[in-house]
Design an enzyme around this catalytic site. Sequence first.
Site, PDB file in Angstrom:
ATOM      1  N   GLU A 197      12.747 -20.793  -9.092  1.00 24.41           N
ATOM      2  CA  GLU A 197      12.182 -22.076  -9.782  1.00 24.41           C
ATOM      3  C   GLU A 197      11.130 -21.439 -10.691  1.00 24.41           C
ATOM      4  OE1 GLU A 197      10.546 -25.254  -7.020  1.00 24.41           O
ATOM      5  OE2 GLU A 197      10.421 -26.555  -9.243  1.00 24.41           O
TER       6      GLU A 197
ATOM      7  N   ASN B 173      17.750 -32.819  -6.471  1.00 27.24           N
ATOM      8  CA  ASN B 173      17.009 -31.817  -5.844  1.00 27.24           C
ATOM      9  C   ASN B 173      16.571 -32.476  -4.344  1.00 27.24           C
ATOM     10  OD1 ASN B 173      15.576 -29.439  -4.867  1.00 27.24           O
ATOM     11  ND2 ASN B 173      13.602 -30.340  -5.501  1.00 27.24           N
ATOM     12  N   GLU B 174      15.360 -32.468  -4.084  1.00 28.31           N
ATOM     13  CA  GLU B 174      15.095 -33.160  -2.719  1.00 28.31           C
ATOM     14  C   GLU B 174      14.720 -34.687  -3.088  1.00 28.31           C
ATOM     15  OE1 GLU B 174      11.093 -31.459  -1.765  1.00 28.31           O
ATOM     16  OE2 GLU B 174      12.097 -29.706  -0.626  1.00 28.31           O
TER      17      GLU B 174
ATOM     18  N   CYS C  32      11.659 -28.826  -7.601  1.00 32.46           N
ATOM     19  CA  CYS C  32      10.910 -30.006  -8.180  1.00 32.46           C
ATOM     20  C   CYS C  32      10.943 -30.017  -9.761  1.00 32.46           C
ATOM     21  CB  CYS C  32       9.507 -30.073  -7.723  1.00 32.46           C
ATOM     22  SG  CYS C  32       9.292 -30.478  -5.991  1.00 32.46           S
TER      23      CYS C  32
HETATM   24  O1  AHR Z   1       9.747 -24.327  -3.570  1.00 31.25           O
HETATM   25  C1  AHR Z   1       8.813 -25.143  -3.750  1.00 31.25           C
HETATM   26  C2  AHR Z   1       9.202 -26.574  -3.860  1.00 31.25           C
HETATM   27  O2  AHR Z   1       9.423 -26.999  -2.419  1.00 31.25           O
HETATM   28  C3  AHR Z   1      10.475 -26.951  -4.612  1.00 31.25           C
HETATM   29  O3  AHR Z   1      10.110 -27.044  -5.781  1.00 31.25           O
HETATM   30  C4  AHR Z   1      10.740 -28.159  -3.994  1.00 31.25           C
HETATM   31  O4  AHR Z   1      12.298 -28.480  -3.893  1.00 31.25           O
HETATM   32  C5  AHR Z   1      10.356 -28.097  -2.614  1.00 31.25           C
HETATM   33  O5  AHR Z   1       9.549 -29.110  -2.214  1.00 31.25           O
END
Ligand code: AHR
Length: 657
Positions: A41, A370-371, A236
């Site tokens: 990321e 994602n989350e 994120c």
């Molecule tokens: O890895 C850092 C962050 O952690 C990522 O963007 C997210 O998916 C998680 O909350």
Amino acid sequence: MTALASAAFAFSANAQNHELTVDMKKNGAPIQETMYGLFIEDINYAADGGLYAELVKNRSFDFPYAFTGWKFAGNVEVRHDGPFDRNPNYVRLSSSGHGHKWTALANEGFFGIGVEKDKEYRFTFYARVPEGYKDARIRMELAIPVTNREGQDFLAHEMTVSGNEWKQYEVVVKSPLTEPKSELRIFLLGNNPVDLEHISLFPVDTWKGRKGGLRKDLMEALADMKPGCFRFPGGCIVEGTDLDTRYNWKNTLGPVENRPLNENRWHYTFRYRFFPDYFQTYGLGFYEYFLLSEEIGAEPLPVVNVGLSCQYQNYDEHAHVAVDNLDEYIQDALDLIEFANGDTATEYGKIRAQMGHPEPFNMKFLGIGNEQWGPEYVVRLEKFVERLRKEHPEIAIIGSSGPNSEGRDFDYLWPEMKRINVDLVDEHFYRPEKWFLSQGNRYDNYDRKGPKVFAGEYACHGADGRKWNHFNASLLEAAFMTNLERNADVVHMATYAPLFAHVDGWQWRPDLIWYDNLRSVRSCSYYVQQMYAHNTGTHVLKATENGIPLAGNEGQDGLFASAVWDANKKEVIIKVINVSDQSQEVKFVFTGLKKNQKYQLVDITTYHSDDLYADNTLDNPTAIVPQVKVAENAMLDVANVPAKTFAMYRFKVEGRK
Ligand code: AHR
């Protein structure tokens, strides 16, 4: 007593004799080749300022403040009708009218511009001279802003720009010295004005020598992992603080000059780690991610937005795409499959071919969201799944179990993922030592009939809540991973996170690989991941003591263990992690071997640090690395596993399949 000390105390019983029985009668579940992978990321200056080797920040003057990263003197004007419609800004340098007043620009790079002695750098820019002029002269310099030297510049090259049409100019220069924090300067020479756009400086020596390519040392670290899968682009940033700033993969296609800038949410997410000049140029985009996955032998695993902006930052339903309005987002997912796998006659397959890769990338997995959490996720995911199953049943769909490893969202989402029938569920756990020690049996009782697990983001955040890389955290990750391995029938992939961090620009730690402008270092966690990735095996072997796995439970003296069979190398690989502060004797008993199947020890690898809080550093990058000892006694039966050690034993077995 610190958390670390109490954890150690819990396992400080006297050395006991243990017996690990490895059942060689038949192979257990096959282990997926995707099992141990990587996840990138653009956080911590991982892409811009990191893997993407561009040394100039805000090369197109298209940051919200056009001079972010730049200083100027004299007569410099930003103009907005440049040759690249999605990055329209450029600068006009005109004479100040006074021979002693220079018109000039200086770029600070990412925490400085790092160059090495005798290495070559490619300086490129687009330029023209305004109507009414024939040509103009500029001088590029690399300089050390703060120095005791008589002259700050240590490298200079003068160039002529001619004609009123935009053209790209290029020169390769060699640095006479090593300087991690230089700056790039451009002086206008003479009286004629010049227009400059997309001012870029790259090392010539990039990964595979590509022009405008990726940082070689970092790519080598990825390749050396031999990862099974490669998840991108987040995290994120897939979601965006609002939908307009979500990661839009289509904006990352085509020539880099015309990939529009996006903000990077990590520039403002943490007030205590504030980097207002952190943006995404998309120079490292989806094409590059697919290509690098291929080059490091990893299955590409892209993630797309599900129609939700970051749920941490947006509580209002209106911040998200209405459920009836998801077509554009679903189409993005379908187009992505076409981009990766489609025939070159298709719209996006053609773009892939034009970018240099007519052959398909053979993408097999797609993460949707994602989350995410709550019914708002489920209802949107269902719409994606419906269309994808109809149009691309060959693609494995990955759903999410939310941001936590257990609890309300997790308990709600897992049954929903089963109902929707996604292929894999992405679990995330950034958890302290205690949690990692307690999870040795996590997957033993998972439903074997439901979706498979993708442990998509995890790391041990320890050291008394002070989150940084240190050996003990990596040891507990190793212990936990025996559980992934033992349950390879249900766990199909696992990726530590985050991957990269610039020492001057991190927002989140621990991370797998750290670097400054010239050097990089692989953390202790990196070496743990690598020991697993290089010794994945092809099948699980049942390895138990008194019928149960060694999983750090009561009476097991802080031992964790797993065993695999590698059908290609004809090897049994046993991993034992001793988290206690006593060495432990473990007797290996191989049952079920046929008479003609003889085994002998090949080597023992141990990973240990006397200082549990230490890690590798830029100054001492190999301080803590696995030690391989070729077997002296081919018939090792009892292993002496030192305290706080990850030990791995490889046995060759002749005559077994
Ligand atoms: O890895 C850092 C962050 O952690 C990522 O963007 C997210 O998916 C998680 O909350």
